[in-house]
Design a protein around this motif. Structure first.
Motif, short mmCIF file in Angstrom:
data_model
loop_
_atom_site.label_atom_id
_atom_site.label_comp_id
_atom_site.label_asym_id
_atom_site.label_seq_id
_atom_site.Cartn_x
_atom_site.Cartn_y
_atom_site.Cartn_z
N MET A 1 0.84 -1.16 0.00
CA MET A 1 0.00 0.00 0.00
C MET A 1 0.89 1.24 0.00
SD MET A 1 -2.80 1.15 2.82
CE MET A 1 -3.80 -0.23 2.37
N LYS A 2 0.57 2.16 -0.88
CA LYS A 2 1.34 3.39 -0.97
C LYS A 2 0.44 4.56 -0.59
CE LYS A 2 4.62 1.79 -4.31
NZ LYS A 2 5.44 2.13 -5.43
N PHE A 3 1.08 5.60 -0.07
CA PHE A 3 0.36 6.79 0.36
C PHE A 3 0.78 7.99 -0.48
CE2 PHE A 3 0.78 4.18 4.22
CZ PHE A 3 -0.56 4.06 4.56
N GLU A 4 -0.13 8.95 -0.59
CA GLU A 4 0.21 10.24 -1.17
C GLU A 4 1.05 10.99 -0.14
OE1 GLU A 4 -1.05 11.38 -4.23
OE2 GLU A 4 -1.95 9.42 -4.54
N GLY A 60 -3.77 3.92 6.65
CA GLY A 60 -3.93 2.76 5.78
C GLY A 60 -5.30 2.12 5.92
N MET A 61 -5.79 2.05 7.16
CA MET A 61 -7.13 1.47 7.37
C MET A 61 -8.20 2.32 6.69
SD MET A 61 -6.75 -1.36 8.91
CE MET A 61 -8.35 -1.79 9.56
N ASP A 62 -8.05 3.63 6.76
CA ASP A 62 -8.99 4.51 6.05
C ASP A 62 -8.99 4.21 4.56
OD1 ASP A 62 -9.87 5.81 8.32
OD2 ASP A 62 -8.55 7.54 8.05
N LYS A 63 -7.78 4.01 4.02
CA LYS A 63 -7.67 3.68 2.59
C LYS A 63 -8.34 2.35 2.28
CE LYS A 63 -3.78 4.99 -0.15
NZ LYS A 63 -4.15 6.17 -0.78
N CYS A 64 -8.17 1.38 3.18
CA CYS A 64 -8.80 0.07 2.99
C CYS A 64 -10.32 0.20 2.94
CB CYS A 64 -8.42 -0.89 4.11
SG CYS A 64 -6.82 -1.66 3.89
N LEU A 65 -10.86 1.00 3.85
CA LEU A 65 -12.31 1.19 3.86
C LEU A 65 -12.79 1.82 2.57
CD1 LEU A 65 -12.87 2.38 7.53
CD2 LEU A 65 -13.51 0.18 6.53
N GLU A 66 -12.05 2.79 2.08
CA GLU A 66 -12.40 3.42 0.80
C GLU A 66 -12.34 2.39 -0.33
OE1 GLU A 66 -9.86 6.78 0.14
OE2 GLU A 66 -10.52 7.77 1.99
N ASP A 67 -11.30 1.56 -0.31
CA ASP A 67 -11.14 0.54 -1.35
C ASP A 67 -12.27 -0.48 -1.30
OD1 ASP A 67 -8.83 1.80 -2.14
OD2 ASP A 67 -7.46 0.31 -1.27
N GLU A 68 -12.67 -0.86 -0.07
CA GLU A 68 -13.78 -1.82 0.07
C GLU A 68 -15.07 -1.25 -0.48
OE1 GLU A 68 -14.14 -3.15 4.08
OE2 GLU A 68 -12.32 -4.37 3.97
N ARG A 69 -15.32 0.03 -0.18
CA ARG A 69 -16.53 0.67 -0.69
C ARG A 69 -16.51 0.75 -2.21
NH1 ARG A 69 -15.52 5.10 3.18
NH2 ARG A 69 -16.00 4.15 5.17
N ALA A 70 -15.31 0.88 -2.77
CA ALA A 70 -15.18 0.97 -4.22
C ALA A 70 -15.15 -0.42 -4.87
CB ALA A 70 -13.92 1.74 -4.59
N GLU A 76 -8.80 -6.56 0.84
CA GLU A 76 -8.63 -7.58 1.88
C GLU A 76 -7.15 -7.88 2.12
OE1 GLU A 76 -9.51 -9.85 4.96
OE2 GLU A 76 -10.96 -8.67 3.85
N ALA A 77 -6.36 -7.93 1.08
CA ALA A 77 -4.92 -8.17 1.24
C ALA A 77 -4.27 -7.00 1.99
CB ALA A 77 -4.25 -8.36 -0.11
N ASN A 78 -4.68 -5.79 1.66
CA ASN A 78 -4.15 -4.62 2.36
C ASN A 78 -4.54 -4.64 3.83
OD1 ASN A 78 -2.97 -3.63 0.04
ND2 ASN A 78 -4.63 -2.21 -0.41
N ARG A 79 -5.76 -5.04 4.12
CA ARG A 79 -6.24 -5.11 5.50
C ARG A 79 -5.39 -6.11 6.30
NH1 ARG A 79 -11.08 -4.04 8.30
NH2 ARG A 79 -12.09 -3.39 6.40
#
Length: 90
Positions: A1-4, A60-70, A76-79
């Protein structure tokens, strides 16, 4: 997982503060300061590093939630990866 870059600006501030604390601890040791003072500052630096790590995981968890919604398949791998990282800090 990468961040801005901007997503972790708070983390960078925390780490710079910890960097300053560690430099101060080194100076304290070199100048022969009292053990209790050194340990107190070392504990503060350690907490600052822990908080930076937890902030990275929370982001990262916030990003995971966004990815799940999308509907991202990678969510799941990121989580699972973030869970392992969290446990490494605990």
């Amino acid at each position: 997982m990468k961040f801005e870059a901007g997503e972790l600006s708070d983390v960078v501030k925390r780490l710079r503060r910890a960097q300053g604390q560690i430099g101060g601890i080194i100076q304290m040791i070199e100048s022969g300061r009292d053990c209790q003072d050194v340990i107190t500052q070392l504990a503060a630096a350690s907490r600052a590093l822990d908080r930076a790590g937890f902030k990275i995981i929370a982001t990262g968890m916030d990003k995971c939630l966004e990815d799940e919604r999308a509907g991202s398949a990678q969510a799941e791998a990121n989580r699972a990866q973030l869970e392992q990282l969290f446990l490494s800090l605990a």
